[in-house]
Write a protein that holds these residues in place. Structure first.
Motif, PDB file in Angstrom:
ATOM      1  N   ARG A 196       0.831  -1.200   0.000  1.00 42.50           N
ATOM      2  CA  ARG A 196       0.000   0.000   0.000  1.00 42.50           C
ATOM      3  C   ARG A 196       0.865   1.250   0.000  1.00 42.50           C
ATOM      4  O   ARG A 196       0.533   2.249  -0.651  1.00 42.50           O
ATOM      5  CB  ARG A 196      -0.945  -0.027   1.195  1.00 42.50           C
ATOM      6  N   ARG A 197       1.971   1.231   0.732  1.00 43.00           N
ATOM      7  CA  ARG A 197       2.890   2.375   0.715  1.00 43.00           C
ATOM      8  C   ARG A 197       3.437   2.598  -0.688  1.00 43.00           C
ATOM      9  O   ARG A 197       3.480   3.726  -1.188  1.00 43.00           O
ATOM     10  CB  ARG A 197       4.046   2.142   1.698  1.00 43.00           C
ATOM     11  N   TYR A 198       3.877   1.520  -1.327  1.00 43.01           N
ATOM     12  CA  TYR A 198       4.420   1.607  -2.688  1.00 43.01           C
ATOM     13  C   TYR A 198       3.361   2.129  -3.659  1.00 43.01           C
ATOM     14  O   TYR A 198       3.630   3.015  -4.475  1.00 43.01           O
ATOM     15  CB  TYR A 198       4.899   0.220  -3.117  1.00 43.01           C
ATOM     16  N   ALA A 199       2.148   1.589  -3.560  1.00 39.87           N
ATOM     17  CA  ALA A 199       1.074   1.980  -4.471  1.00 39.87           C
ATOM     18  C   ALA A 199       0.733   3.453  -4.322  1.00 39.87           C
ATOM     19  O   ALA A 199       0.467   4.149  -5.313  1.00 39.87           O
ATOM     20  CB  ALA A 199      -0.164   1.120  -4.219  1.00 39.87           C
ATOM     21  N   ARG A 200       0.757   3.947  -3.106  1.00 37.93           N
ATOM     22  CA  ARG A 200       0.449   5.356  -2.879  1.00 37.93           C
ATOM     23  C   ARG A 200       1.538   6.264  -3.434  1.00 37.93           C
ATOM     24  O   ARG A 200       1.253   7.312  -4.016  1.00 37.93           O
ATOM     25  CB  ARG A 200       0.272   5.609  -1.388  1.00 37.93           C
ATOM     26  N   ALA A 201       2.787   5.883  -3.209  1.00 42.49           N
ATOM     27  CA  ALA A 201       3.880   6.691  -3.752  1.00 42.49           C
ATOM     28  C   ALA A 201       3.843   6.685  -5.273  1.00 42.49           C
ATOM     29  O   ALA A 201       4.170   7.683  -5.924  1.00 42.49           O
ATOM     30  CB  ALA A 201       5.218   6.157  -3.254  1.00 42.49           C
ATOM     31  N   LEU A 202       3.438   5.566  -5.837  1.00 47.35           N
ATOM     32  CA  LEU A 202       3.391   5.437  -7.296  1.00 47.35           C
ATOM     33  C   LEU A 202       2.286   6.303  -7.891  1.00 47.35           C
ATOM     34  O   LEU A 202       2.477   6.954  -8.921  1.00 47.35           O
ATOM     35  CB  LEU A 202       3.147   3.968  -7.655  1.00 47.35           C
ATOM     36  N   THR A 203       1.133   6.330  -7.240  1.00 48.99           N
ATOM     37  CA  THR A 203      -0.005   7.083  -7.762  1.00 48.99           C
ATOM     38  C   THR A 203      -0.097   8.488  -7.191  1.00 48.99           C
ATOM     39  O   THR A 203      -0.783   9.343  -7.750  1.00 48.99           O
ATOM     40  CB  THR A 203      -1.325   6.356  -7.439  1.00 48.99           C
ATOM     41  N   GLY A 204       0.565   8.727  -6.050  1.00 50.21           N
ATOM     42  CA  GLY A 204       0.448  10.011  -5.387  1.00 50.21           C
ATOM     43  C   GLY A 204      -0.870  10.195  -4.673  1.00 50.21           C
ATOM     44  O   GLY A 204      -1.254  11.301  -4.334  1.00 50.21           O
ATOM     45  N   SER A 205      -1.568   9.087  -4.404  1.00 50.85           N
ATOM     46  CA  SER A 205      -2.912   9.182  -3.837  1.00 50.85           C
ATOM     47  C   SER A 205      -3.216   7.985  -2.958  1.00 50.85           C
ATOM     48  O   SER A 205      -2.952   6.845  -3.338  1.00 50.85           O
ATOM     49  CB  SER A 205      -3.941   9.253  -4.970  1.00 50.85           C
ATOM     50  N   GLN A 206      -3.799   8.244  -1.783  1.00 52.41           N
ATOM     51  CA  GLN A 206      -4.232   7.140  -0.931  1.00 52.41           C
ATOM     52  C   GLN A 206      -5.322   6.324  -1.623  1.00 52.41           C
ATOM     53  O   GLN A 206      -5.274   5.097  -1.661  1.00 52.41           O
ATOM     54  CB  GLN A 206      -4.764   7.649   0.403  1.00 52.41           C
ATOM     55  N   THR A 207      -6.300   7.011  -2.196  1.00 54.22           N
ATOM     56  CA  THR A 207      -7.433   6.319  -2.806  1.00 54.22           C
ATOM     57  C   THR A 207      -7.005   5.446  -3.975  1.00 54.22           C
ATOM     58  O   THR A 207      -7.321   4.252  -4.037  1.00 54.22           O
ATOM     59  CB  THR A 207      -8.488   7.336  -3.281  1.00 54.22           C
ATOM     60  N   ALA A 208      -6.280   6.042  -4.914  1.00 51.84           N
ATOM     61  CA  ALA A 208      -5.860   5.288  -6.094  1.00 51.84           C
ATOM     62  C   ALA A 208      -4.922   4.159  -5.712  1.00 51.84           C
ATOM     63  O   ALA A 208      -5.040   3.032  -6.212  1.00 51.84           O
ATOM     64  CB  ALA A 208      -5.190   6.221  -7.101  1.00 51.84           C
ATOM     65  N   GLY A 209      -3.981   4.433  -4.817  1.00 53.94           N
ATOM     66  CA  GLY A 209      -3.027   3.407  -4.405  1.00 53.94           C
ATOM     67  C   GLY A 209      -3.707   2.228  -3.750  1.00 53.94           C
ATOM     68  O   GLY A 209      -3.411   1.063  -4.058  1.00 53.94           O
ATOM     69  N   ASP A 210      -4.636   2.510  -2.845  1.00 53.72           N
ATOM     70  CA  ASP A 210      -5.332   1.434  -2.149  1.00 53.72           C
ATOM     71  C   ASP A 210      -6.225   0.634  -3.101  1.00 53.72           C
ATOM     72  O   ASP A 210      -6.402  -0.577  -2.935  1.00 53.72           O
ATOM     73  CB  ASP A 210      -6.162   1.990  -0.998  1.00 53.72           C
ATOM     74  N   ASN A 211      -6.789   1.296  -4.100  1.00 61.37           N
ATOM     75  CA  ASN A 211      -7.603   0.578  -5.085  1.00 61.37           C
ATOM     76  C   ASN A 211      -6.754  -0.419  -5.867  1.00 61.37           C
ATOM     77  O   ASN A 211      -7.184  -1.558  -6.124  1.00 61.37           O
ATOM     78  CB  ASN A 211      -8.266   1.566  -6.043  1.00 61.37           C
ATOM     79  N   TYR A 212      -5.557  -0.007  -6.261  1.00 60.48           N
ATOM     80  CA  TYR A 212      -4.665  -0.920  -6.979  1.00 60.48           C
ATOM     81  C   TYR A 212      -4.232  -2.078  -6.083  1.00 60.48           C
ATOM     82  O   TYR A 212      -4.164  -3.234  -6.517  1.00 60.48           O
ATOM     83  CB  TYR A 212      -3.428  -0.175  -7.484  1.00 60.48           C
ATOM     84  N   ALA A 213      -3.931  -1.788  -4.816  1.00 58.72           N
ATOM     85  CA  ALA A 213      -3.522  -2.846  -3.891  1.00 58.72           C
ATOM     86  C   ALA A 213      -4.653  -3.849  -3.689  1.00 58.72           C
ATOM     87  O   ALA A 213      -4.429  -5.069  -3.664  1.00 58.72           O
ATOM     88  CB  ALA A 213      -3.099  -2.234  -2.552  1.00 58.72           C
ATOM     89  N   ALA A 214      -5.872  -3.356  -3.557  1.00 57.13           N
ATOM     90  CA  ALA A 214      -7.031  -4.245  -3.390  1.00 57.13           C
ATOM     91  C   ALA A 214      -7.231  -5.115  -4.625  1.00 57.13           C
ATOM     92  O   ALA A 214      -7.544  -6.310  -4.517  1.00 57.13           O
ATOM     93  CB  ALA A 214      -8.285  -3.415  -3.113  1.00 57.13           C
ATOM     94  N   ALA A 215      -7.021  -4.528  -5.794  1.00 58.80           N
ATOM     95  CA  ALA A 215      -7.176  -5.296  -7.036  1.00 58.80           C
ATOM     96  C   ALA A 215      -6.132  -6.406  -7.123  1.00 58.80           C
ATOM     97  O   ALA A 215      -6.411  -7.503  -7.624  1.00 58.80           O
ATOM     98  CB  ALA A 215      -7.068  -4.371  -8.237  1.00 58.80           C
ATOM     99  N   ALA A 216      -4.920  -6.119  -6.630  1.00 56.45           N
ATOM    100  CA  ALA A 216      -3.873  -7.143  -6.631  1.00 56.45           C
ATOM    101  C   ALA A 216      -4.257  -8.309  -5.736  1.00 56.45           C
ATOM    102  O   ALA A 216      -4.043  -9.480  -6.082  1.00 56.45           O
ATOM    103  CB  ALA A 216      -2.545  -6.529  -6.181  1.00 56.45           C
ATOM    104  N   LEU A 217      -4.835  -8.015  -4.577  1.00 59.73           N
ATOM    105  CA  LEU A 217      -5.286  -9.077  -3.676  1.00 59.73           C
ATOM    106  C   LEU A 217      -6.388  -9.909  -4.324  1.00 59.73           C
ATOM    107  O   LEU A 217      -6.408 -11.140  -4.201  1.00 59.73           O
ATOM    108  CB  LEU A 217      -5.792  -8.466  -2.367  1.00 59.73           C
ATOM    109  N   GLU A 218      -7.300  -9.256  -5.010  1.00 59.43           N
ATOM    110  CA  GLU A 218      -8.375  -9.973  -5.690  1.00 59.43           C
ATOM    111  C   GLU A 218      -7.831 -10.899  -6.768  1.00 59.43           C
ATOM    112  O   GLU A 218      -8.315 -12.015  -6.961  1.00 59.43           O
ATOM    113  CB  GLU A 218      -9.358  -8.971  -6.298  1.00 59.43           C
ATOM    114  N   ALA A 219      -6.786 -10.432  -7.462  1.00 54.30           N
ATOM    115  CA  ALA A 219      -6.176 -11.259  -8.508  1.00 54.30           C
ATOM    116  C   ALA A 219      -5.531 -12.505  -7.909  1.00 54.30           C
ATOM    117  O   ALA A 219      -5.619 -13.600  -8.479  1.00 54.30           O
ATOM    118  CB  ALA A 219      -5.137 -10.439  -9.269  1.00 54.30           C
ATOM    119  N   ILE A 220      -4.901 -12.346  -6.757  1.00 58.91           N
ATOM    120  CA  ILE A 220      -4.264 -13.491  -6.094  1.00 58.91           C
ATOM    121  C   ILE A 220      -5.323 -14.473  -5.600  1.00 58.91           C
ATOM    122  O   ILE A 220      -5.165 -15.695  -5.719  1.00 58.91           O
ATOM    123  CB  ILE A 220      -3.379 -13.003  -4.931  1.00 58.91           C
TER     124      ILE A 220
END
Length: 267
Positions: free
Chosen positions: A18-42
């Motif tokens: 989640r830290r990486y995703a936020r730094a990558l997107t510059g946003s808590q919301t966008a970063g957390d959405n990508y992290a959640a999608a990764a968990l769903e894929a797994i």
């Protein structure tokens, strides 16, 4: 690895994804959405983790989604400011910023980055070098440091100035931070979580954002996982103590691209 063991290992690594995703997107919301999608894929296909270290597998699942998604910032999430940041980021070498964050912020080796990104270790190392060169040419600004330990504060000041930024001053307490900001408005705030007078750096930053408007903020803490729970609004940029010069430089460069720190909940 059993389902229970996999869940436990992913749980340990999730705050850092989640830290990486936020730094990558510059946003808590966008970063957390990508992290959640990764968990769903797994969850949909556990084979993506087969034969991989849990951390590498988790980040690899994330990167596959990231690569296929196109733009890291939506207009709704980033607005005009996000669009400007996206235009700037589009000029950077593809995958270089991702490799830099994985190496500098998440402390992954080049061979691990290669596994995550589907490249060899030498190419991963080259991407990090390119990113550091490109980031060194990023926008310059005025940085305010909120840190109560003198040695750390002076070290941070040296790193910031070596990057070409101006340091507006160093504050050791909540009240000193408010006073300093009133004297000269910073473009970015670099703040510790715990301050000398027992106050919270988060509280100080919240007050500053209330009076100054939105600014990019980087928090430094020895316990990043405590601020990455998803229970409340949290910082988009977070550095762990002890930090390295590369971590600070990378986070500063990323944060200067985004004025994206949202309202932060005090702890």
């Amino acid at each position: 690895m059993s389902s229970a063991e996999l869940a436990k290992s992913i749980g340990r690594e999730l705050p850092f994804l989640r830290r990486y995703a936020r730094a990558l997107t510059g946003s808590q919301t966008a970063g957390d959405n990508y992290a959640a999608a990764a968990l769903e894929a797994i969850l949909a296909d556990r084979s993506v983790m087969d034969g991989l270290d849990p951390r590498v597998g988790l980040f690899r699942a994330f990167h596959a989604l990231w690569e296929s998604s196109g733009q890291p910032i939506s207009e709704a999430d980033g607005g005009e400011r996000g669009q400007r940041a996206q235009a700037h980021l589009s000029k950077l070498t593809p995958n270089s910023r991702e490799a830099l964050l994985l190496n500098s912020i998440e402390s992954l080796r080049f061979d691990q980055i290669g596994e995550i990104m589907g490249i060899d270790a030498a190419e991963a190392e080259e991407l990090v070098r390119i990113a550091m060169d490109e980031m060194s040419q990023s926008v310059r600004g005025k940085v305010m440091i909120i840190e109560d330990e003198t040695i750390i504060a002076m070290d941070l000041k040296g790193i910031v100035q070596a990057m070409g930024h101006e340091v507006t001053g160093i504050a050791r307490t909540h009240s000193a931070a408010v006073q300093l900001a009133s004297e000269q408005r910073p473009d970015l705030i670099l703040a510790d979580i715990q301050l000398a007078d027992g106050s919270s750096g988060i509280d100080a930053v919240n007050e500053l954002l209330g009076s100054l408007g939105e600014l990019p903020v980087i928090f430094i803490t020895a316990f990043p996982e405590r601020l990455l729970t998803g229970d409340r609004p949290e910082p988009a940029f977070l550095i762990s103590k002890p930090y390295s010069e590369d971590q600070v430089s990378s986070a500063l460069s990323q944060a200067m691209f985004f004025a994206s720190t949202e309202g932060l909940g005090a702890s």
